[in-house]
Every structure is written in structure tokens, then in C-alpha cells.
Scaffold this motif. Structure first.
Motif, PDB file in Angstrom:
ATOM      1  N   ARG A 262     -51.798  56.430 -29.742  1.00 20.61           N
ATOM      2  CA  ARG A 262     -50.571  56.535 -30.895  1.00 20.61           C
ATOM      3  C   ARG A 262     -49.506  55.898 -30.156  1.00 20.61           C
ATOM      4  NH1 ARG A 262     -50.149  61.599 -33.268  1.00 20.61           N
ATOM      5  NH2 ARG A 262     -48.280  60.628 -34.240  1.00 20.61           N
ATOM      6  N   TYR A 263     -49.184  55.734 -29.096  1.00 19.10           N
ATOM      7  CA  TYR A 263     -48.199  54.892 -28.536  1.00 19.10           C
ATOM      8  C   TYR A 263     -48.453  53.265 -28.976  1.00 19.10           C
ATOM      9  CZ  TYR A 263     -45.518  58.344 -26.013  1.00 19.10           C
ATOM     10  OH  TYR A 263     -44.754  59.337 -25.667  1.00 19.10           O
ATOM     11  N   GLN A 265     -50.598  52.159 -31.026  1.00 18.98           N
ATOM     12  CA  GLN A 265     -50.413  51.735 -32.527  1.00 18.98           C
ATOM     13  C   GLN A 265     -48.794  51.596 -33.071  1.00 18.98           C
ATOM     14  OE1 GLN A 265     -53.003  54.984 -33.638  1.00 18.98           O
ATOM     15  NE2 GLN A 265     -55.053  53.773 -32.914  1.00 18.98           N
ATOM     16  N   GLY A 266     -48.174  52.647 -32.750  1.00 12.37           N
ATOM     17  CA  GLY A 266     -46.894  52.745 -33.343  1.00 12.37           C
ATOM     18  C   GLY A 266     -45.641  51.976 -32.709  1.00 12.37           C
ATOM     19  N   ASP A 268     -43.482  48.815 -31.463  1.00 12.83           N
ATOM     20  CA  ASP A 268     -43.262  47.648 -31.833  1.00 12.83           C
ATOM     21  C   ASP A 268     -43.633  46.866 -30.612  1.00 12.83           C
ATOM     22  OD1 ASP A 268     -42.303  45.037 -32.667  1.00 12.83           O
ATOM     23  OD2 ASP A 268     -40.403  45.651 -33.329  1.00 12.83           O
ATOM     24  N   ASP A 358     -44.139  60.770 -32.533  1.00 13.79           N
ATOM     25  CA  ASP A 358     -43.394  60.078 -33.480  1.00 13.79           C
ATOM     26  C   ASP A 358     -42.092  60.080 -33.191  1.00 13.79           C
ATOM     27  OD1 ASP A 358     -46.037  59.725 -34.942  1.00 13.79           O
ATOM     28  OD2 ASP A 358     -45.428  61.235 -36.261  1.00 13.79           O
ATOM     29  N   ILE A 361     -41.830  57.249 -30.380  1.00 13.00           N
ATOM     30  CA  ILE A 361     -42.013  55.917 -31.092  1.00 13.00           C
ATOM     31  C   ILE A 361     -40.732  55.312 -32.005  1.00 13.00           C
ATOM     32  CG2 ILE A 361     -43.829  54.626 -32.662  1.00 13.00           C
ATOM     33  CD1 ILE A 361     -45.984  56.249 -31.669  1.00 13.00           C
ATOM     34  N   ASP A 362     -40.726  56.241 -32.904  1.00 10.13           N
ATOM     35  CA  ASP A 362     -39.340  55.936 -33.840  1.00 10.13           C
ATOM     36  C   ASP A 362     -38.090  55.612 -33.048  1.00 10.13           C
ATOM     37  OD1 ASP A 362     -40.759  56.150 -35.662  1.00 10.13           O
ATOM     38  OD2 ASP A 362     -40.116  58.300 -36.211  1.00 10.13           O
ATOM     39  N   ASN A 365     -38.737  51.823 -31.353  1.00 11.23           N
ATOM     40  CA  ASN A 365     -38.628  51.017 -32.206  1.00 11.23           C
ATOM     41  C   ASN A 365     -37.195  50.885 -33.043  1.00 11.23           C
ATOM     42  OD1 ASN A 365     -41.223  50.312 -31.829  1.00 11.23           O
ATOM     43  ND2 ASN A 365     -41.959  51.625 -33.788  1.00 11.23           N
TER      44      ASN A 365
END
Length: 379
Positions: A262-263, A265-266, A268, A358, A361-362, A365
């Protein structure tokens, strides 16, 4: 706040089983080197694919006992040189120093952050006797290449597997590649006790016998002491708890692996250098998920904290920059030093929810959007 590691939640999953184990140990009335420890040792040896496992007091003791046993049986001599990765926790070096052996720090490669086989080859000198490979962050060092180098030069190959419980390559697990391996069972490790602990794995019967003596005051028969030993024993209660957790280790490692996907893929990836993914025949224990940021790590960590994400730095000061190793202060290890300045560890553990992932990740990013020139790729 998303904690870096939620040990309370991780262990609450097994609360009923822990209670049962506690009552069994309490009722048995035997608390050191009893049936629970022997059962855990047998279970862990079988899991790793080796002949023997020896429960000890902690991960540092595990490495010290291996090296002391090699000295006792004459396979090493005081003053012999041990090749150690520059970027590792200081315990790896402390074990070497504690045994009167010389440390030679070697640079890592950047695909795994583990020992670079080419650098190892170049570092071998007249007094070199050991390659001590560390499976940093839970991923195996290039043990195929290191084993070939060790065999060609007549060196001993040992493993510091403190972070790599269950990691494997081609079906061969950490702890089964070298002459012996030391594991930490510190609570935060992939296989962690509810206190301190460690374990050694080996298929060398002579070494195992000597280590069992050394860990118990140099004795195999009560009040008969053949060596100047120590006291380093895994207690019965921790062994009972570890037997429970060992049954879930592969599932927990798979959960960490899915978070790593997940990291990857998510995040940047134009702004963060993320770990390479293992090949299909390789299992990464994902003790840590470490990203690199070239210019703004402190700002990144502060940004994530404000966003409710706890992170840690492993390890901010290299061994050769520590006061304890002032004799190594003149070394130049640019890759090791770069990693110490750039790496940041993100939360990764079973039970981390999709929503929490998420959020991590957010948060990363959103920092990348504010600081578009922070990529580790600049280096």
C-alpha cells in the motif's frame, strides 16, 4: 495520533492464550530453563530450519555468546577482525568489542541497505576471520553472495537476525544461512516477548554445547564450572508467550507485507525513495518500513507529527560517530552517513487499518507537494 507501533493492541490479540500460559507456568512452579523454554527452542529451531535454538537473555547476549563460543573452541582468536555493516544498531558492534575482537565497518548497498558484497570483498584483510551480516529492517542481506565470499576466503559467516524473524530467500529462513545467528526477542521485534529475550540458532553441535554452558555460568552440571560463563537465560514465562506468538508470525509478516505494498503504491515516489520490493522467492519481515528524504527529513517528521503520524529515525548517529567508538571517528563511510541523515521509519504493524495507512500516505504526499525538491534521488 497513529502510533509508530501499538504494542498494546498487538499483544491484546493473544490475551486469553497468555492468561492460560501464565496459569500453566505458575502452576508448574518452574521458572527458568524448564519445559516451556525447551519447547520454544524446539519450535523455533524447526521454524528456522536448523538443528538447535538456544533461548538467551537478549539479542546482544545472543551475538556475544556466539562469538565467545567461537573463541572457546579456538575457531577465533583475540584480536581477529570481524566485518560489520556501518549502518546497524550499535549492539552488533558491541558484541564484537565485548569479545576482544576487532571491528571493521563496511558500507551497505542501497537496494537493501545491507552489507554490500563488493565492499566486503574489498575490506577483507590478513586478520579478517568473520563476516557478520545484519538483516537490517527485516530483509535478508545478500547471503548467497556473502556465503560464496566467506567460503572462498575461509571466513566464518554469522547472522545478526535481530530484526528478521521469518525473513527468507528461496525457502531458506534467516538464522539458517550462517554458522550461527542471533535474534532479539525485544517486544517491538516481529517476534517479540513481553519483556526482554533473545535466541541463538545453529546446526553446529559443538557450538551449541559451548553456548549452553556459557549462558549458564559456564556449567552443564550444577556447581561444576568448566568455563568463565555468564547468566543469560530465557525465562519460562517469556518462552510460553513466544510459543503462542510464533504460531502467528508468518501471518503477521504477511500483514506487514501488504501494508508495504500500500505504501509503495500510494507514496509519491518522485519525492520519496522507498524500499525495493522483494522478489517472489524472497520474504521480507518488514520490521521497519524506511523511506529516504534527501533534504528535509526533520521538516518531514515534524509535518507528519502535526498530521497525527508518529515516526522514528533508525539510526540517527552511525557507530563510527558515537562517543563509545571514538577510535573509529576518522573513518569516512559516505553511504552509511547519508542513510543516517535521510532515513525515516513509517508505522508498519499488523492491525494498522486501511484508513490509518491512507492517512500516513496522504500526510507524506501533502509534504511532498509543499517541498517538491526533497527527493532522495538527488543523492
Amino acid at each position: 495520533m497513529i502510533p509508530f507501533l501499538d504494542l498494546q493492541a498487538l499483544n491484546q490479540r493473544f490475551e486469553d492464550e497468555f492468561q492460560t500460559a501464565f496459569k500453566r507456568v505458575l502452576a508448574g512452579g518452574w521458572f527458568i530453563q524448564g519445559d516451556e523454554c525447551r519447547a520454544f527452542e524446539a519450535d523455533f529451531a524447526s521454524y528456522c530450519g536448523v538443528e538447535q535454538a538456544i533461548g538467551v537473555g537478549n539479542g546482544l547476549d545472543a551475538l556475544v555468546l556466539i562469538l565467545r563460543a567461537l573463541l572457546e573452541v579456538g575457531r577465533l582468536q583475540t584480536g581477529d577482525e570481524v566485518l560489520v555493516p556501518g549502518n546497524t544498531f550499535i549492539a552488533t558492534a558491541l558484541a564484537v568489542s565485548a569479545c576482544g575482537l576487532r571491528i571493521r565497518l563496511v558500507e551497505p548497498e542501497l537496494s537493501r541497505y545491507n552489507l554490500d558484497p563488493q565492499e566486503v570483498e574489498s575490506a577483507i584483510g590478513q586478520r579478517t576471520r568473520v563476516i557478520l551480516a545484519v538483516h537490517l529492517y527485516g530483509r535478508l542481506a545478500d547471503m548467497t553472495a556473502l556465503a560464496e565470499i566467506a567460503q572462498r576466503h575461509g571466513l566464518l559467516l554469522l547472522e545478526d537476525a535481530a530484526q528478521a524473524h521469518g525473513a527468507s530467500f528461496g525457502g531458506r529462513k534467516a538464522g539458517a544461512w550462517g554458522l550461527a545467528a542471533g535474534f532479539s526477542l525485544f517486544p517491538g521485534k516481529p517476534l517479540g516477548a513481553l519483556g526482554d529475550g533473545g535466541v541463538v540458532t545453529t546446526s553446529d553441535a559443538e557450538l551449541a554445547t559451548v553456548m549452553r554452558s556459557l549462558q549458564n555460568y559456564g556449567s552443564t552440571i550444577k556447581y561444576q564450572h568448566d568455563r568463565k560463563g555468564a547468566n543469560s537465560r530465557l525465562d519460562e514465562l517469556q518462552a510460553a508467550f513466544l510459543r503462542i506468538k510464533l504460531k502467528h508470525l508468518d501471518a503477521d509478516n504477511q500483514a506487514r507485507h501488504e501494508i508495504s505494498l500500500r505504501y509503495r503504491q500510494g507514496l509519491d515516489r518522485s519525492q520519496f525513495e522507498v524500499p525495493d520490493m522483494p522478489a517472489e522467492i524472497e520474504v521480507h519481515a518488514w520490521h521497519l518500513y524506511v523511506v529516504r528524504n534527501a533534504n528535509n527529513r526533520a521538516a518531514l517528521q515534524e509535518h507528519l507529527a502535526r498530521a497525527g503520524v508518529q515516526t522514528l529515525i533508525h539510526y540517527p548517529t552511525p557507530i563510527h560517530r558515537q562517543a563509545a567508538y571514538g577510535e573509529l571517528a576518522g573513518l569516512s563511510l559516505p553511504v552509511t552517513e547519508m542513510l543516517s541523515e535521510q532515513v525515516l521509519s513509517l508505522p508498519i504493524y499488523p492491525g494498522l487499518s486501511a484508513h490509518q495507512i491512507d492517512r500516513v500516505i496522504d500526510a507524506c504526499n501533502s509534504f511532498a507537494a509543499i517541498h517538491p525538491n526533497s527527493s532522495a534521488r538527488e543523492h
